[in-house]
Design an enzyme around this catalytic site. Structure first.
Site, PDB file in Angstrom:
ATOM      1  N   GLY A  96       0.783  -1.231   0.000  1.00  0.00           N
ATOM      2  CA  GLY A  96       0.000   0.000   0.000  1.00  0.00           C
ATOM      3  C   GLY A  96       0.816   1.283   0.000  1.00  0.00           C
ATOM      4  O   GLY A  96       0.359   2.304   0.507  1.00  0.00           O
ATOM      5  N   THR A  97       2.009   1.262  -0.619  1.00  0.00           N
ATOM      6  CA  THR A  97       2.764   2.525  -0.683  1.00  0.00           C
ATOM      7  C   THR A  97       2.047   3.527  -1.597  1.00  0.00           C
ATOM      8  O   THR A  97       2.122   4.732  -1.364  1.00  0.00           O
ATOM      9  CB  THR A  97       4.215   2.316  -1.169  1.00  0.00           C
ATOM     10  OG1 THR A  97       4.217   1.801  -2.495  1.00  0.00           O
ATOM     11  CG2 THR A  97       4.976   1.380  -0.250  1.00  0.00           C
ATOM     12  N   ASN A  98       1.362   3.037  -2.610  1.00  0.00           N
ATOM     13  CA  ASN A  98       0.590   3.953  -3.462  1.00  0.00           C
ATOM     14  C   ASN A  98      -0.609   4.515  -2.708  1.00  0.00           C
ATOM     15  O   ASN A  98      -0.929   5.689  -2.844  1.00  0.00           O
ATOM     16  CB  ASN A  98       0.150   3.260  -4.754  1.00  0.00           C
ATOM     17  CG  ASN A  98       1.264   3.252  -5.789  1.00  0.00           C
ATOM     18  OD1 ASN A  98       1.588   4.289  -6.360  1.00  0.00           O
ATOM     19  ND2 ASN A  98       1.875   2.098  -5.990  1.00  0.00           N
TER      20      ASN A  98
ATOM     21  N   ILE B 165      -7.717  -9.982 -11.127  1.00  0.00           N
ATOM     22  CA  ILE B 165      -8.373  -9.486 -12.357  1.00  0.00           C
ATOM     23  C   ILE B 165      -9.872  -9.355 -12.104  1.00  0.00           C
ATOM     24  O   ILE B 165     -10.495 -10.224 -11.491  1.00  0.00           O
ATOM     25  CB  ILE B 165      -8.106 -10.478 -13.527  1.00  0.00           C
ATOM     26  CG1 ILE B 165      -6.603 -10.614 -13.797  1.00  0.00           C
ATOM     27  CG2 ILE B 165      -8.873 -10.048 -14.787  1.00  0.00           C
ATOM     28  CD1 ILE B 165      -5.958  -9.511 -14.589  1.00  0.00           C
ATOM     29  N   LEU B 166     -10.452  -8.260 -12.584  1.00  0.00           N
ATOM     30  CA  LEU B 166     -11.889  -8.030 -12.434  1.00  0.00           C
ATOM     31  C   LEU B 166     -12.602  -8.414 -13.731  1.00  0.00           C
ATOM     32  O   LEU B 166     -12.057  -8.245 -14.824  1.00  0.00           O
ATOM     33  CB  LEU B 166     -12.143  -6.558 -12.090  1.00  0.00           C
ATOM     34  CG  LEU B 166     -11.580  -6.134 -10.728  1.00  0.00           C
ATOM     35  CD1 LEU B 166     -11.445  -4.625 -10.618  1.00  0.00           C
ATOM     36  CD2 LEU B 166     -12.428  -6.694  -9.588  1.00  0.00           C
TER      37      LEU B 166
ATOM     38  N   ASN C 293      -6.150   2.484 -12.852  1.00  0.00           N
ATOM     39  CA  ASN C 293      -5.147   1.541 -12.344  1.00  0.00           C
ATOM     40  C   ASN C 293      -3.756   2.133 -12.537  1.00  0.00           C
ATOM     41  O   ASN C 293      -3.500   2.836 -13.506  1.00  0.00           O
ATOM     42  CB  ASN C 293      -5.249   0.224 -13.134  1.00  0.00           C
ATOM     43  CG  ASN C 293      -4.197  -0.797 -12.731  1.00  0.00           C
ATOM     44  OD1 ASN C 293      -4.015  -1.084 -11.537  1.00  0.00           O
ATOM     45  ND2 ASN C 293      -3.484  -1.349 -13.699  1.00  0.00           N
TER      46      ASN C 293
ATOM     47  N   HIS D 240       0.102   1.037 -13.258  1.00  0.00           N
ATOM     48  CA  HIS D 240       0.900  -0.099 -13.716  1.00  0.00           C
ATOM     49  C   HIS D 240       2.371   0.333 -13.773  1.00  0.00           C
ATOM     50  O   HIS D 240       2.674   1.409 -14.300  1.00  0.00           O
ATOM     51  CB  HIS D 240       0.423  -0.576 -15.090  1.00  0.00           C
ATOM     52  CG  HIS D 240       1.182  -1.770 -15.559  1.00  0.00           C
ATOM     53  ND1 HIS D 240       0.937  -3.050 -15.075  1.00  0.00           N
ATOM     54  CD2 HIS D 240       2.217  -1.888 -16.411  1.00  0.00           C
ATOM     55  CE1 HIS D 240       1.793  -3.887 -15.623  1.00  0.00           C
ATOM     56  NE2 HIS D 240       2.576  -3.211 -16.442  1.00  0.00           N
TER      57      HIS D 240
HETATM   58  C1  GAR Z   1       3.018  -1.122  -7.486  1.00  0.00           C
HETATM   59  O1  GAR Z   1       4.304  -1.093  -8.035  1.00  0.00           O
HETATM   60  C2  GAR Z   1       1.965  -1.148  -8.595  1.00  0.00           C
HETATM   61  O2  GAR Z   1       2.306  -0.358  -9.698  1.00  0.00           O
HETATM   62  C3  GAR Z   1       1.944  -2.607  -8.943  1.00  0.00           C
HETATM   63  O3  GAR Z   1       2.011  -3.274  -7.697  1.00  0.00           O
HETATM   64  C4  GAR Z   1       2.767  -2.454  -6.780  1.00  0.00           C
HETATM   65  C5  GAR Z   1       1.974  -2.291  -5.501  1.00  0.00           C
HETATM   66  O4  GAR Z   1       2.717  -1.646  -4.509  1.00  0.00           O
HETATM   67  N1  GAR Z   1       0.771  -2.958  -9.691  1.00  0.00           N
HETATM   68  C6  GAR Z   1       0.774  -3.835 -10.697  1.00  0.00           C
HETATM   69  O5  GAR Z   1       1.756  -4.473 -11.014  1.00  0.00           O
HETATM   70  C7  GAR Z   1      -0.555  -4.000 -11.403  1.00  0.00           C
HETATM   71  N2  GAR Z   1      -0.410  -4.771 -12.613  1.00  0.00           N
HETATM   72  P1  GAR Z   1       2.029  -0.952  -3.260  1.00  0.00           P
HETATM   73  O6  GAR Z   1       1.083  -1.973  -2.628  1.00  0.00           O
HETATM   74  O7  GAR Z   1       3.173  -0.601  -2.351  1.00  0.00           O
HETATM   75  O8  GAR Z   1       1.290   0.270  -3.740  1.00  0.00           O
END
Ligand code: GAR
Length: 205
Positions: free
Chosen positions: A14-16, A95-96, A110, A112
């Site tokens: 969950g850093t994003n 996937i949804l 999303n 990516h």
């Molecule tokens: C992030 O790097 C995001 O871009 C990626 O998963 C990570 C989640 O990190 N998402 C994908 O690869 C989607 N295809 P987070 O939980 O620290 O935000």
């Protein structure tokens, strides 16, 4: 001010999500608020971040619910209950279905961790994306925020940011640089952009 109610869907650290919360606090995001966090993993650290910030959260797993249909039905009911306007997939690694993405057309975005159309689609997620980029030897990678439709990573692109690949990068080092230099910036920016647009189009759901 009327704000767009956002649900952030997560599977991991969950850093994003944290970048979104911080951007709401700093004012970088001013037209949206995080009203809900949904995880498909009970152990996701993102849930701790939600509770630390007094954001309601819910966990739904396909295993507990028995099918994709039941899983999505539970998610939809939670989204309805909280009057969610916009869904943000921030490291949500499930996937949804087409039914789900159609229901929220242009209301799911999303993040990516590559410059789409490189290193995307089924099977490209998390560290695997950076492993593939290093294996191919690209000198520039980055991140993309896009609308979600029925094609994995196939929806309209909203924002992208390029990041240099350095000599000696490991997938982990590259992942962190892409997060710091691109993801944590363009995801909040895209949320603000899309929320302004939704409000201009007549606002909340
Ligand atoms: C992030 O790097 C995001 O871009 C990626 O998963 C990570 C989640 O990190 N998402 C994908 O690869 C989607 N295809 P987070 O939980 O620290 O935000």
């Amino acid at each position: 001010m009327n704000k767009i109610k956002v649900a952030v869907m997560v599977s991991g650290g969950g850093t994003n999500l944290q970048a979104i919360i911080d951007s709401c606090k700093s004012g970088t995001i001013s037209h949206a608020e995080v009203a809900l966090v949904i995880s498909n993993k009970k152990s996701a650290y993102a849930l701790q971040r939600a509770s630390d910030n007094n954001i309601p959260s819910a966990v739904f797993t396909k295993k507990d619910l028995g099918s994709q249909e039941a899983f999505e039905k539970a998610i939809i009911s939670e989204l309805d209950k909280r009057h969610i306007d916009l869904i943000v997939l921030a490291g949500f690694l499930s996937i949804l279905s087409e039914d789900f993405t159609r229901r929220y057309s242009h209301r799911i975005i999303n993040i990516h961790p590559s410059l789409i159309p490189s290193f995307c689609g089924q099977g490209y997620y998390g560290l695997k994306v950076h492993e593939a980029a290093l294996e191919r030897g690209v000198k520039i990678t980055g991140a993309t925020v896009h609308y979600v439709n029925e094609i994995p990573d196939g929806g309209e692109i909203i924002l992208q940011k390029a990041v240099k690949v350095n000599k000696g990068d490991t997938p982990e080092k590259l992942q962190l640089r892409v997060m710091k230099q691109a993801e944590w910036k363009i995801l909040p920016e895209a949320i603000e952009l899309v929320s302004r647009e939704l409000l201009e189009q007549g606002g909340n759901k």
